[in-house]
Motif scaffolding. Structure first.
Motif, PDB file in Angstrom:
ATOM      1  N   SER A 115       0.865  -1.051   0.035  1.00  0.00           N
ATOM      2  CA  SER A 115       0.023  -0.200  -0.059  1.00  0.00           C
ATOM      3  C   SER A 115       0.968   1.167  -0.145  1.00  0.00           C
ATOM      4  O   SER A 115       1.855   1.271   0.578  1.00  0.00           O
ATOM      5  N   ILE A 116       0.521   2.181  -0.622  1.00  0.00           N
ATOM      6  CA  ILE A 116       1.343   3.447  -0.813  1.00  0.00           C
ATOM      7  C   ILE A 116       0.805   4.323   0.521  1.00  0.00           C
ATOM      8  O   ILE A 116      -0.184   4.581   0.652  1.00  0.00           O
ATOM      9  N   ILE A 117       2.005   4.991   1.096  1.00  0.00           N
ATOM     10  CA  ILE A 117       1.851   5.600   2.133  1.00  0.00           C
ATOM     11  C   ILE A 117       1.961   7.187   1.676  1.00  0.00           C
ATOM     12  O   ILE A 117       0.796   8.082   2.016  1.00  0.00           O
ATOM     13  N   ASP A 159      -7.361   0.317   6.421  1.00  0.00           N
ATOM     14  CA  ASP A 159      -8.463  -0.831   6.453  1.00  0.00           C
ATOM     15  C   ASP A 159      -7.623  -2.101   5.991  1.00  0.00           C
ATOM     16  O   ASP A 159      -7.569  -2.063   4.599  1.00  0.00           O
ATOM     17  N   PHE A 160      -7.480  -2.974   6.868  1.00  0.00           N
ATOM     18  CA  PHE A 160      -6.566  -4.224   6.399  1.00  0.00           C
ATOM     19  C   PHE A 160      -7.247  -4.966   5.541  1.00  0.00           C
ATOM     20  O   PHE A 160      -6.803  -5.933   4.751  1.00  0.00           O
ATOM     21  N   PHE A 211      -1.140   6.208   9.841  1.00  0.00           N
ATOM     22  CA  PHE A 211      -1.459   5.456   8.514  1.00  0.00           C
ATOM     23  C   PHE A 211      -2.061   4.132   9.296  1.00  0.00           C
ATOM     24  O   PHE A 211      -2.890   3.448   8.602  1.00  0.00           O
ATOM     25  N   LEU A 212      -1.448   3.519   9.867  1.00  0.00           N
ATOM     26  CA  LEU A 212      -1.760   2.035  10.509  1.00  0.00           C
ATOM     27  C   LEU A 212      -2.999   2.080  11.240  1.00  0.00           C
ATOM     28  O   LEU A 212      -3.742   1.185  11.120  1.00  0.00           O
TER      29      LEU A 212
END
Length: 143
Positions: free
Chosen positions: A33-35, A53-54, A48-49
């Motif tokens: 995933s792009i931060i 949405d995992f 971010f974490l």
């Protein structure tokens, strides 16, 4: 059921990327995933974490994890293998198993997208052909 999860933050120009690796029962898969484009700091990574949405992660297909079966190779053999891998165009600039899997997933998505667009093009051409044929019939009936 043995399960391991790893998160790696790395820079792939021009983006900072979160690499999610999962190992379950000696099966390996990865998602990314792009931060952001600027280097993230600790607070940004935490945000971010926390807000991520995992469930939206799209993991690659499972691949057997052969970390336990590493064989000893001499320095020269490893050097030759590295040179050979560097000349191989498929993995020329890829440095890890995770990145290879992501690249393969990207290629598969690209192939699927091309197949769908080709089918759409064929359908549109057939529709145009049917319309032309119908117009010919209508003109013929008019005379």
């Amino acid at each position: 059921m043995k399960s391991e999860h790893h998160l790696t933050i790395l820079f792939e120009q021009p983006f900072w990327i979160a690499l999610f690796e999962r190992i379950e029962n000696d099966q390996y898969c990865v998602a990314r995933s792009i931060i952001s484009t600027s280097e993230p700091e600790g607070a940004e990574i935490t945000d971010f974490l926390n807000n991520f949405d995992f469930d939206q992660l799209q993991y690659t297909g499972l691949v057997s994890n052969n970390q336990a079966t590493k064989e000893k190779k001499s320095f020269k053999k490893r050097q030759k293998q590295t040179q050979k891998n560097m000349t191989n165009s498929r993995i020329k600039h890829v440095y890890s198993k995770a990145q290879i899997l992501l690249k393969e997933q990207l290629e598969n998505v690209k192939k699927e997208r091309k197949a769908v667009s080709k089918q759409d093009k064929i359908t549109a051409e057939q529709r145009k052909f049917d319309i032309r044929q119908q117009k010919k019939k209508d003109r013929h009936k008019g005379h």
